[in-house]
Design a protein around this motif. Structure first.
Motif, PDB file in Angstrom:
ATOM      1  N   ALA A 269       0.857  -1.178   0.000  1.00 35.76           N
ATOM      2  CA  ALA A 269       0.000   0.000   0.000  1.00 35.76           C
ATOM      3  C   ALA A 269       0.891   1.225   0.000  1.00 35.76           C
ATOM      4  O   ALA A 269       1.949   1.243   0.629  1.00 35.76           O
ATOM      5  CB  ALA A 269      -0.898  -0.009   1.226  1.00 35.76           C
ATOM      6  N   GLY A 270       0.472   2.261  -0.703  1.00 39.68           N
ATOM      7  CA  GLY A 270       1.281   3.469  -0.788  1.00 39.68           C
ATOM      8  C   GLY A 270       1.218   4.297   0.476  1.00 39.68           C
ATOM      9  O   GLY A 270       0.888   3.801   1.557  1.00 39.68           O
ATOM     10  N   ALA A 271       1.540   5.564   0.348  1.00 38.95           N
ATOM     11  CA  ALA A 271       1.625   6.440   1.517  1.00 38.95           C
ATOM     12  C   ALA A 271       0.261   6.868   2.040  1.00 38.95           C
ATOM     13  O   ALA A 271       0.181   7.569   3.054  1.00 38.95           O
ATOM     14  CB  ALA A 271       2.467   7.668   1.183  1.00 38.95           C
ATOM     15  N   GLU A 272      -0.809   6.470   1.374  1.00 33.96           N
ATOM     16  CA  GLU A 272      -2.164   6.738   1.847  1.00 33.96           C
ATOM     17  C   GLU A 272      -2.867   5.419   2.152  1.00 33.96           C
ATOM     18  O   GLU A 272      -2.522   4.377   1.587  1.00 33.96           O
ATOM     19  CB  GLU A 272      -2.965   7.511   0.793  1.00 33.96           C
ATOM     20  CG  GLU A 272      -2.390   8.869   0.454  1.00 33.96           C
ATOM     21  CD  GLU A 272      -3.231   9.599  -0.585  1.00 33.96           C
ATOM     22  OE1 GLU A 272      -4.259   9.030  -1.011  1.00 33.96           O
ATOM     23  OE2 GLU A 272      -2.859  10.715  -0.965  1.00 33.96           O
ATOM     24  N   ARG A 273      -3.858   5.454   3.027  1.00 33.13           N
ATOM     25  CA  ARG A 273      -4.650   4.258   3.289  1.00 33.13           C
ATOM     26  C   ARG A 273      -5.314   3.813   1.996  1.00 33.13           C
ATOM     27  O   ARG A 273      -5.820   4.619   1.226  1.00 33.13           O
ATOM     28  CB  ARG A 273      -5.704   4.535   4.366  1.00 33.13           C
ATOM     29  CG  ARG A 273      -5.105   4.954   5.699  1.00 33.13           C
ATOM     30  CD  ARG A 273      -6.158   5.066   6.796  1.00 33.13           C
ATOM     31  NE  ARG A 273      -7.296   5.877   6.416  1.00 33.13           N
ATOM     32  CZ  ARG A 273      -7.321   7.215   6.421  1.00 33.13           C
ATOM     33  NH1 ARG A 273      -6.223   7.892   6.768  1.00 33.13           N
ATOM     34  NH2 ARG A 273      -8.410   7.881   6.091  1.00 33.13           N
ATOM     35  N   LEU A 274      -5.304   2.513   1.779  1.00 34.75           N
ATOM     36  CA  LEU A 274      -5.805   1.948   0.532  1.00 34.75           C
ATOM     37  C   LEU A 274      -7.163   1.305   0.780  1.00 34.75           C
ATOM     38  O   LEU A 274      -7.275   0.335   1.534  1.00 34.75           O
ATOM     39  CB  LEU A 274      -4.817   0.909  -0.003  1.00 34.75           C
ATOM     40  CG  LEU A 274      -5.160   0.256  -1.338  1.00 34.75           C
ATOM     41  CD1 LEU A 274      -5.029   1.273  -2.473  1.00 34.75           C
ATOM     42  CD2 LEU A 274      -4.257  -0.948  -1.591  1.00 34.75           C
ATOM     43  N   SER A 275      -8.188   1.850   0.157  1.00 33.05           N
ATOM     44  CA  SER A 275      -9.534   1.325   0.330  1.00 33.05           C
ATOM     45  C   SER A 275      -9.726   0.063  -0.500  1.00 33.05           C
ATOM     46  O   SER A 275      -9.430   0.037  -1.696  1.00 33.05           O
ATOM     47  CB  SER A 275     -10.564   2.380  -0.085  1.00 33.05           C
ATOM     48  OG  SER A 275     -11.882   1.882   0.038  1.00 33.05           O
ATOM     49  N   LEU A 276     -10.225  -0.998   0.141  1.00 37.10           N
ATOM     50  CA  LEU A 276     -10.604  -2.220  -0.549  1.00 37.10           C
ATOM     51  C   LEU A 276     -12.127  -2.236  -0.674  1.00 37.10           C
ATOM     52  O   LEU A 276     -12.846  -2.046   0.309  1.00 37.10           O
ATOM     53  CB  LEU A 276     -10.150  -3.460   0.229  1.00 37.10           C
ATOM     54  CG  LEU A 276      -8.744  -3.991  -0.059  1.00 37.10           C
ATOM     55  CD1 LEU A 276      -7.684  -2.964   0.315  1.00 37.10           C
ATOM     56  CD2 LEU A 276      -8.512  -5.300   0.668  1.00 37.10           C
ATOM     57  N   ARG A 277     -12.610  -2.469  -1.884  1.00 34.14           N
ATOM     58  CA  ARG A 277     -14.044  -2.397  -2.150  1.00 34.14           C
ATOM     59  C   ARG A 277     -14.580  -3.733  -2.655  1.00 34.14           C
ATOM     60  O   ARG A 277     -13.838  -4.597  -3.122  1.00 34.14           O
ATOM     61  CB  ARG A 277     -14.343  -1.264  -3.122  1.00 34.14           C
ATOM     62  CG  ARG A 277     -13.925   0.087  -2.541  1.00 34.14           C
ATOM     63  CD  ARG A 277     -14.498   1.277  -3.255  1.00 34.14           C
ATOM     64  NE  ARG A 277     -14.149   2.508  -2.531  1.00 34.14           N
ATOM     65  CZ  ARG A 277     -14.879   3.031  -1.562  1.00 34.14           C
ATOM     66  NH1 ARG A 277     -16.024   2.443  -1.200  1.00 34.14           N
ATOM     67  NH2 ARG A 277     -14.486   4.124  -0.946  1.00 34.14           N
TER      68      ARG A 277
END
Length: 299
Positions: free
Chosen positions: A42-50
């Motif tokens: 995951a990058g530097a932001e929270r990664l939303s899983l949908r």
């Protein structure tokens, strides 16, 4: 055979007839294509899983900055099907939110509930990233910089960008041994999340759901538990009489016990993290009536 698989943990798409390679023996019918995962972060932001490759689809979970990701297969319009390595949970994410794992340094873990990474060793510098408990960083080049009684640590964000965080952001949490002390520390940490907004699928102090709270609190002290409430109940050892630090379960819901009666939980009734007492008041009575058991870590 597909009906025996858990779509939260087993990667298969009966419409596209594609599945992860480990399911070959469980999907013997002809016409399936099997893929192997390749590592990412995951990058530097929270990664939303949908739940689907659609920004309007329900969020099922989040990957925290720097968490390991298994990239499984590509979908339409820049979506990719992924698995979070820490709990095995599956979902659709934006490919732009992933970075190459490569030989990334993951030696630092954020221990603050919420934090920011800055462009330089000063609080007035621009913010480079929004971090949270459980985020993973690398140690940057250079020495710690002391500024106005603050200690700044150079870090590398997921994806390779340089930044700075205050040392308190990555300072180790208190030691959690023996087991009863660790249970007490879990309860103390859970209480620090009070008033955090409820967010379906969230796993951070910027917003989380019930099982997100119990999972990140447990992980902070080395206890890796599954993502969802029903999975956590199946994973933990059932106990008849709860103690501080045990989990309490309800249909589709979970909280963490502060003692034999009180619990802290992220709930959609109040839309935030609150403390309740089983059997006290109308809400507490409903909770007590629907309680399905208690669970304890015995690893």
């Amino acid at each position: 055979m597909i009906t025996e698989l858990d779509p939260r943990l087993h990667a298969f798409d009966p419409d596209a007839r594609v599945a992860e390679d480990s399911l070959r023996a469980l999907l013997p019918e002809p016409g399936w294509s099997f893929v192997s995962a390749w590592p990412a972060q995951a990058g530097a932001e929270r990664l939303s899983l949908r739940a689907a490759p659609d920004p309007e689809a329900a969020q099922v979970s989040e990957a925290l900055p720097g968490e390991g990701i298994d990239r499984l297969w590509d979908g339409p319009d820049g979506w990719v099907y992924v698995r979070v390595q820490t709990d095995g949970y599956l979902g659709w994410a934006r490919a732009a939110g992933l970075v190459d794992a490569g030989s990334a340094d993951t030696s630092l873990q954020v221990t603050a509930l919420r934090a920011h990474a800055f462009a330089g060793p000063k609080i007035s510098r621009p913010i480079r990233a929004e971090l949270c408990l459980g985020s993973v960083l690398g140690r940057g080049e250079g020495e710690v910089v002391e500024e106005n009684l603050r200690r700044w640590v150079p870090v590398v964000l997921p994806g390779g960008a340089a930044a700075w965080v205050q040392e308190v952001t990555v300072s180790p949490l208190p030691d959690g041994d023996p087991a009863d002390l660790r249970a007490d520390l879990k309860a103390e940490l859970a209480l620090r999340f009070l008033e955090t907004p409820y967010v379906w699928g969230g796993r951070s102090a910027w917003g989380l759901d019930c099982s997100g709270l119990t999972q990140v609190v447990s992980a902070a002290f080395g206890h890796a538990i599954p993502r969802d409430a029903d999975q956590q109940q199946e994973f933990l050892t059932p106990v008849a009489r709860p103690q501080r630090g045990d989990l309490v379960f309800f249909p589709g819901h979970v909280g963490l016990m502060l003692d034999e009666r009180r619990l802290v939980h992220a709930n959609a009734t109040h839309m935030r993290v609150t403390v309740e007492t089983l059997g006290e008041g109308a809400y507490g009575q409903r909770l007590e009536a629907s309680c399905t058991g208690f669970g304890r870590w015995n690893g």
